[in-house]
Scaffold this active site. Sequence first.
Site, PDB file in Angstrom:
ATOM      1  N   CYS A 381      -3.816  51.231  37.034  1.00 51.94           N
ATOM      2  CA  CYS A 381      -3.829  52.688  36.846  1.00 51.94           C
ATOM      3  C   CYS A 381      -4.422  53.357  38.082  1.00 51.94           C
ATOM      4  O   CYS A 381      -3.760  53.498  39.095  1.00 51.94           O
ATOM      5  CB  CYS A 381      -4.574  53.053  35.563  1.00 51.94           C
ATOM      6  N   HIS A 507      -1.548  49.867  31.949  1.00 51.04           N
ATOM      7  CA  HIS A 507      -2.732  49.039  31.696  1.00 51.04           C
ATOM      8  C   HIS A 507      -2.309  47.703  31.088  1.00 51.04           C
ATOM      9  O   HIS A 507      -2.297  47.540  29.861  1.00 51.04           O
ATOM     10  CB  HIS A 507      -3.692  49.753  30.752  1.00 51.04           C
ATOM     11  N   GLU A 509      -3.892  45.034  30.831  1.00 52.95           N
ATOM     12  CA  GLU A 509      -4.993  44.331  30.153  1.00 52.95           C
ATOM     13  C   GLU A 509      -4.937  44.471  28.639  1.00 52.95           C
ATOM     14  O   GLU A 509      -5.392  43.591  27.896  1.00 52.95           O
ATOM     15  CB  GLU A 509      -6.352  44.813  30.676  1.00 52.95           C
TER      16      GLU A 509
END
EC number: 6.3.4.2
Length: 544
Positions: A381, A507, A509
């Site tokens: 990001c 994102h 993750e």
Amino acid sequence: MSKFIFVTGGVVSSLGKGIAVASIGRMLKSRGMSVSVLKLDPYLNVDPGTMSPYQHGEVFVTVDGSETDLDLGHYERFIDVELTELSNVTAGQIYSEVIANERAGQYLGGTIQTVPHVTNLIKERVLKLAEVSQADVVVVEVGGTVGDIEGQPFIEAIRQVRNTVGQQDTFYVHVTLLPYLGATGELKTKPTQHSVNTLRGMGVQPDAILCRADQETGEDERRKIALYCDVNAEAVISLPTLSSVYEVPLHLEAEGLGSILTNGLDLPDTKPDLESWRAIVRVDEEEHEQIDIALVGKYVELQDSYLSVVEALHHAGLHNDRKVNIQWVAAEDIEEHGAEKLLGSARGIIVPGGFGERGLEGMIAAANYARHSNIPYLGLCLGMQIMVVEYARNELGIADATSLEIDPEAANPVIAFMEGQEELHSTGGTMRLGVYPCFLKEGTKVRAAYEQETVDERHRHRYEFNNEYRVPLEEAGLIASGTSPDGSLVEVTEVYGHPFMVGSQFHPEFGSRPERPHPLFREFIRVAKTTLREGGQHDFFEEE
């Protein structure tokens, strides 16, 4: 009809209720049951999206774009489910709805009260999740600790659920601390007794108690808790601090909690299948070569601010037979001391998301250092935007290249507002949120990592790659390796010829799982582990 498990906390906060809830979900799923999860947060914010990471830690984003509590990340990683906005309810949402209903005249001039108006809405949200998810079991975590003023309506609501759906369909679990007194060498049960007494005074009798301590809870303490808290002795469960959170489901299963839950809810007590989970824990417990990864961020003093990033690195390390040692580097310290001094031992550099201009020049310096030193870099990001700014400054010669977030009056904003949002002033819920598709360009490192053409990833950002600079940046070697399907938005960038320098506007993750590391993190660690550091530079070799 779904069954309900309600999990409350006592004595102190941060005991690990979220891990306990996630572990319970995993245990039930291992028995072939469908599970959904709900977090009830008593704070008055509508959601954590506008809260400082120092106050709340990470904001977890669900697939439908809801900004939620970080515990939902635990739920998703442990249970391997994708949750939605229905899985996080705050007092702010409830009170806002009550006031809106009152203003609209829906209460027909009646006096608005906590009971029944507030509690009814909380119950409705609990039952709605059950209805929409059609889960066999809904596990509900009540945030905070028993006795908190703001939590009282939530405790009353979960008490009423038992009256609504029936005693056989509800089960109450209380997670509590047993403090250890070094002077006497004993665990003390009195705080737990007081906590349970407070809970019982509010009409909720726990069916099981999880005793948190740094060591095992002895039989004497268990018997005392069972006697004074009116809980079956076998339902007083020891939950010591373990070497890894991923051990918790296995520990609770060994303690018999799975059978206690299924028997208490009149569910079939089938044999759990936790072999894949045991395999993860076995790999986690093995000795692995350590690999140093520098995380350059704005909120490194509170590591929960990057919880999903930490877990994704952990997953990728397990897959690559490495123990990831995160070096926490404050971006502002790089501005003061220089990148080489603080990043000199790192085998990889990761720059995660964040908001505001503080520390951005330090992040830009970190990206520049990674690029010139051939150190693997993963930007998430904001970390992707930093990568673009650095490249524009140093390869295109645009010295004042920047982001509108840094300088709203910038002459060369290589990162700018999303189209149509230039005039937005509200900070809540005005970003690009949730899952969006991304087309991956053939022949790129990102396409090779994913091994597929199109992926769906979660976003949480307000600024975008400015397409006015796209052609010159690509000609200079910064490739748009992932775009929106129509090509209008740049979602992933990578540096041509670099071993691994990738930035994603989304994102990744949030999508990583212990059993399935996210492809970008997996590849980042794979490349990082193939580096030999000599003289401040990185040489690369292929492992057998």
